[in-house]
Motif scaffolding. Structure first.
Motif, PDB file in Angstrom:
ATOM      1  N   ILE A 156      37.597  -9.131 -31.370  1.00 42.56           N
ATOM      2  CA  ILE A 156      36.262  -9.179 -31.961  1.00 42.56           C
ATOM      3  C   ILE A 156      36.238  -8.409 -33.280  1.00 42.56           C
ATOM      4  N   ILE A 157      35.595  -9.000 -34.276  1.00 38.83           N
ATOM      5  CA  ILE A 157      35.293  -8.308 -35.528  1.00 38.83           C
ATOM      6  C   ILE A 157      33.846  -7.853 -35.440  1.00 38.83           C
ATOM      7  N   THR A 158      33.646  -6.563 -35.512  1.00 39.75           N
ATOM      8  CA  THR A 158      32.300  -6.011 -35.408  1.00 39.75           C
ATOM      9  C   THR A 158      31.987  -5.219 -36.677  1.00 39.75           C
ATOM     10  N   HIS A 159      30.836  -4.574 -36.728  1.00 33.78           N
ATOM     11  CA  HIS A 159      30.439  -3.827 -37.921  1.00 33.78           C
ATOM     12  C   HIS A 159      30.063  -2.392 -37.541  1.00 33.78           C
ATOM     13  N   TYR A 160      30.740  -1.427 -38.149  1.00 33.44           N
ATOM     14  CA  TYR A 160      30.434  -0.010 -37.969  1.00 33.44           C
ATOM     15  C   TYR A 160      30.074   0.587 -39.328  1.00 33.44           C
ATOM     16  N   ASN A 161      29.366   1.714 -39.297  1.00 32.05           N
ATOM     17  CA  ASN A 161      29.025   2.409 -40.535  1.00 32.05           C
ATOM     18  C   ASN A 161      30.188   3.274 -41.007  1.00 32.05           C
ATOM     19  N   TRP A 162      30.453   3.205 -42.294  1.00 29.70           N
ATOM     20  CA  TRP A 162      31.479   4.038 -42.923  1.00 29.70           C
ATOM     21  C   TRP A 162      30.941   5.465 -43.039  1.00 29.70           C
ATOM     22  N   GLY A 163      31.713   6.435 -42.572  1.00 28.83           N
ATOM     23  CA  GLY A 163      31.303   7.834 -42.550  1.00 28.83           C
ATOM     24  C   GLY A 163      31.176   8.306 -41.120  1.00 28.83           C
ATOM     25  N   LEU A 164      32.289   8.834 -40.594  1.00 30.03           N
ATOM     26  CA  LEU A 164      32.361   9.155 -39.159  1.00 30.03           C
ATOM     27  C   LEU A 164      31.433  10.305 -38.784  1.00 30.03           C
ATOM     28  N   ILE A 196      39.817   5.431 -37.841  1.00 28.80           N
ATOM     29  CA  ILE A 196      39.431   6.003 -36.551  1.00 28.80           C
ATOM     30  C   ILE A 196      37.903   5.922 -36.459  1.00 28.80           C
ATOM     31  N   TYR A 197      37.390   5.935 -35.236  1.00 30.10           N
ATOM     32  CA  TYR A 197      35.946   5.739 -35.101  1.00 30.10           C
ATOM     33  C   TYR A 197      35.344   6.686 -34.060  1.00 30.10           C
ATOM     34  N   SER A 198      34.032   6.717 -34.043  1.00 25.08           N
ATOM     35  CA  SER A 198      33.300   7.585 -33.119  1.00 25.08           C
ATOM     36  C   SER A 198      31.967   6.940 -32.766  1.00 25.08           C
ATOM     37  N   GLN A 199      31.436   7.330 -31.628  1.00 26.82           N
ATOM     38  CA  GLN A 199      30.099   6.908 -31.227  1.00 26.82           C
ATOM     39  C   GLN A 199      29.217   8.151 -31.122  1.00 26.82           C
ATOM     40  N   TRP A 200      28.076   8.090 -31.789  1.00 25.64           N
ATOM     41  CA  TRP A 200      27.174   9.236 -31.856  1.00 25.64           C
ATOM     42  C   TRP A 200      25.784   8.799 -31.419  1.00 25.64           C
ATOM     43  N   ILE A 201      25.135   9.638 -30.626  1.00 23.10           N
ATOM     44  CA  ILE A 201      23.774   9.347 -30.180  1.00 23.10           C
ATOM     45  C   ILE A 201      22.791  10.148 -31.027  1.00 23.10           C
ATOM     46  N   ASP A 202      21.930   9.453 -31.719  1.00 29.83           N
ATOM     47  CA  ASP A 202      20.904  10.096 -32.542  1.00 29.83           C
ATOM     48  C   ASP A 202      19.996  10.929 -31.643  1.00 29.83           C
ATOM     49  N   THR A 203      19.918  12.208 -31.935  1.00 28.30           N
ATOM     50  CA  THR A 203      19.155  13.116 -31.070  1.00 28.30           C
ATOM     51  C   THR A 203      17.649  12.904 -31.183  1.00 28.30           C
ATOM     52  N   THR A 204      17.209  12.143 -32.176  1.00 25.02           N
ATOM     53  CA  THR A 204      15.779  11.857 -32.341  1.00 25.02           C
ATOM     54  C   THR A 204      15.395  10.536 -31.707  1.00 25.02           C
ATOM     55  N   THR A 205      16.185   9.494 -31.988  1.00 27.01           N
ATOM     56  CA  THR A 205      15.850   8.156 -31.500  1.00 27.01           C
ATOM     57  C   THR A 205      16.619   7.769 -30.243  1.00 27.01           C
ATOM     58  N   TYR A 206      17.697   8.513 -29.971  1.00 30.14           N
ATOM     59  CA  TYR A 206      18.592   8.237 -28.832  1.00 30.14           C
ATOM     60  C   TYR A 206      19.322   6.904 -28.964  1.00 30.14           C
ATOM     61  N   LEU A 207      19.367   6.396 -30.195  1.00 27.73           N
ATOM     62  CA  LEU A 207      20.130   5.189 -30.458  1.00 27.73           C
ATOM     63  C   LEU A 207      21.592   5.545 -30.729  1.00 27.73           C
ATOM     64  N   ILE A 208      22.493   4.671 -30.335  1.00 23.64           N
ATOM     65  CA  ILE A 208      23.917   4.886 -30.569  1.00 23.64           C
ATOM     66  C   ILE A 208      24.284   4.372 -31.951  1.00 23.64           C
ATOM     67  N   LYS A 209      24.999   5.192 -32.715  1.00 19.72           N
ATOM     68  CA  LYS A 209      25.507   4.774 -34.014  1.00 19.72           C
ATOM     69  C   LYS A 209      27.021   4.798 -33.966  1.00 19.72           C
ATOM     70  N   ASN A 210      27.632   3.686 -34.323  1.00 17.56           N
ATOM     71  CA  ASN A 210      29.092   3.564 -34.369  1.00 17.56           C
ATOM     72  C   ASN A 210      29.561   3.769 -35.801  1.00 17.56           C
ATOM     73  N   THR A 211      30.499   4.681 -35.999  1.00 16.18           N
ATOM     74  CA  THR A 211      30.925   5.059 -37.342  1.00 16.18           C
ATOM     75  C   THR A 211      32.446   5.179 -37.409  1.00 16.18           C
ATOM     76  N   TYR A 212      32.980   5.153 -38.626  1.00 20.10           N
ATOM     77  CA  TYR A 212      34.432   5.240 -38.783  1.00 20.10           C
ATOM     78  C   TYR A 212      34.813   6.018 -40.035  1.00 20.10           C
ATOM     79  N   SER A 213      36.083   6.389 -40.075  1.00 22.36           N
ATOM     80  CA  SER A 213      36.675   7.037 -41.234  1.00 22.36           C
ATOM     81  C   SER A 213      37.989   6.347 -41.562  1.00 22.36           C
ATOM     82  N   ILE A 214      38.327   6.280 -42.841  1.00 20.19           N
ATOM     83  CA  ILE A 214      39.597   5.725 -43.302  1.00 20.19           C
ATOM     84  C   ILE A 214      40.595   6.853 -43.473  1.00 20.19           C
TER      85      ILE A 214
END
Length: 211
Positions: A52-60, A134-152
């Motif tokens: 699968i090709i998915t989309h994550y935000n740049w900036g881990l 490399i990537y990480s999953q972070w839970i926004d402490t305000t909205t409790y939404l999961i944000k997927n992010t990565y670093s090059i």
């Protein structure tokens, strides 16, 4: 370093090259200049779902972060100190391919960087490649939404990149096509540090260009 990249090809071309399916086509937008400091969504492939090709935000954003501010300094991760840095050590075995067909770097012509030459760098012929990420999953402490992010990941510059990136002499790690699966399969990451490299081609774009 790598703060500006490029992915200008179509969804069909991306899927054919990486033998994977884009999960959310509405997010797929070809771009000539992707500015990392905008923390954009860009196409990647993770070790969990290589089909699968998915989309994550740049900036881990590491899982322990209190807010998003840290992403300003996590666009890149030095491979030499990966396990030493709290931001990255929990993501050593969370591997991804960051899809691109070019990136940009500026050569300084004076000591303060007021006069620069912009270069576009790739593997030639506008061909696709993958940055080691490399990537990480972070839970926004305000909205409790999961944000997927990565670093090059970056490494010591090869001779070409040392001439262009003549201040810090770094370069992003671009994987050989035959090694992309090895990266996702968690081969030892230190094997991908310089002198590991692919052949790069650089094109001068213009002078006196600022970020």
């Amino acid at each position: 370093m790598c703060f500006h990249s490029k992915q200008s090809k179509s969804a069909t071309e991306v899927q054919n090259r990486f033998k994977a399916k884009i999960d959310k086509p509405s997010l797929f937008i070809p771009q000539e200049d992707i500015n990392g400091f905008n923390f954009p969504l860009t196409p990647i492939i993770t070790d969990e779902t290589p089909e699968i090709i998915t989309h994550y935000n740049w900036g881990l954003i590491p899982s322990w972060a209190h807010n998003e501010d840290i992403r300003k300094v996590t666009l890149n991760a030095r491979i030499e100190t990966l396990e030493d840095k709290p931001s990255f050590k929990n993501s050593v075995n969370k591997r991804c391919l960051v899809i691109a067909n070019g990136f940009y770097e500026w050569q300084w012509l004076d000591s303060k960087g007021k006069n620069k030459i912009k270069y576009e760098i790739g593997i030639g012929n506008e061909d696709f490649f993958a940055f080691a990420g490399i990537y990480s999953q972070w839970i926004d402490t305000t909205t409790y939404l999961i944000k997927n992010t990565y670093s090059i990941l970056t490494t010591e510059a090869n001779p070409l990149m040392a001439e262009i990136h003549n201040t810090k002499k770094r370069m992003p790690i671009i994987l050989k096509q035959e090694d992309e699966n090895k990266w996702l399969e968690h081969y030892p990451y230190k094997e991908f540090a310089f002198p590991y490299q692919v052949n790069l081609v650089a094109k001068k774009l213009n002078q006196n260009t600022l970020f």
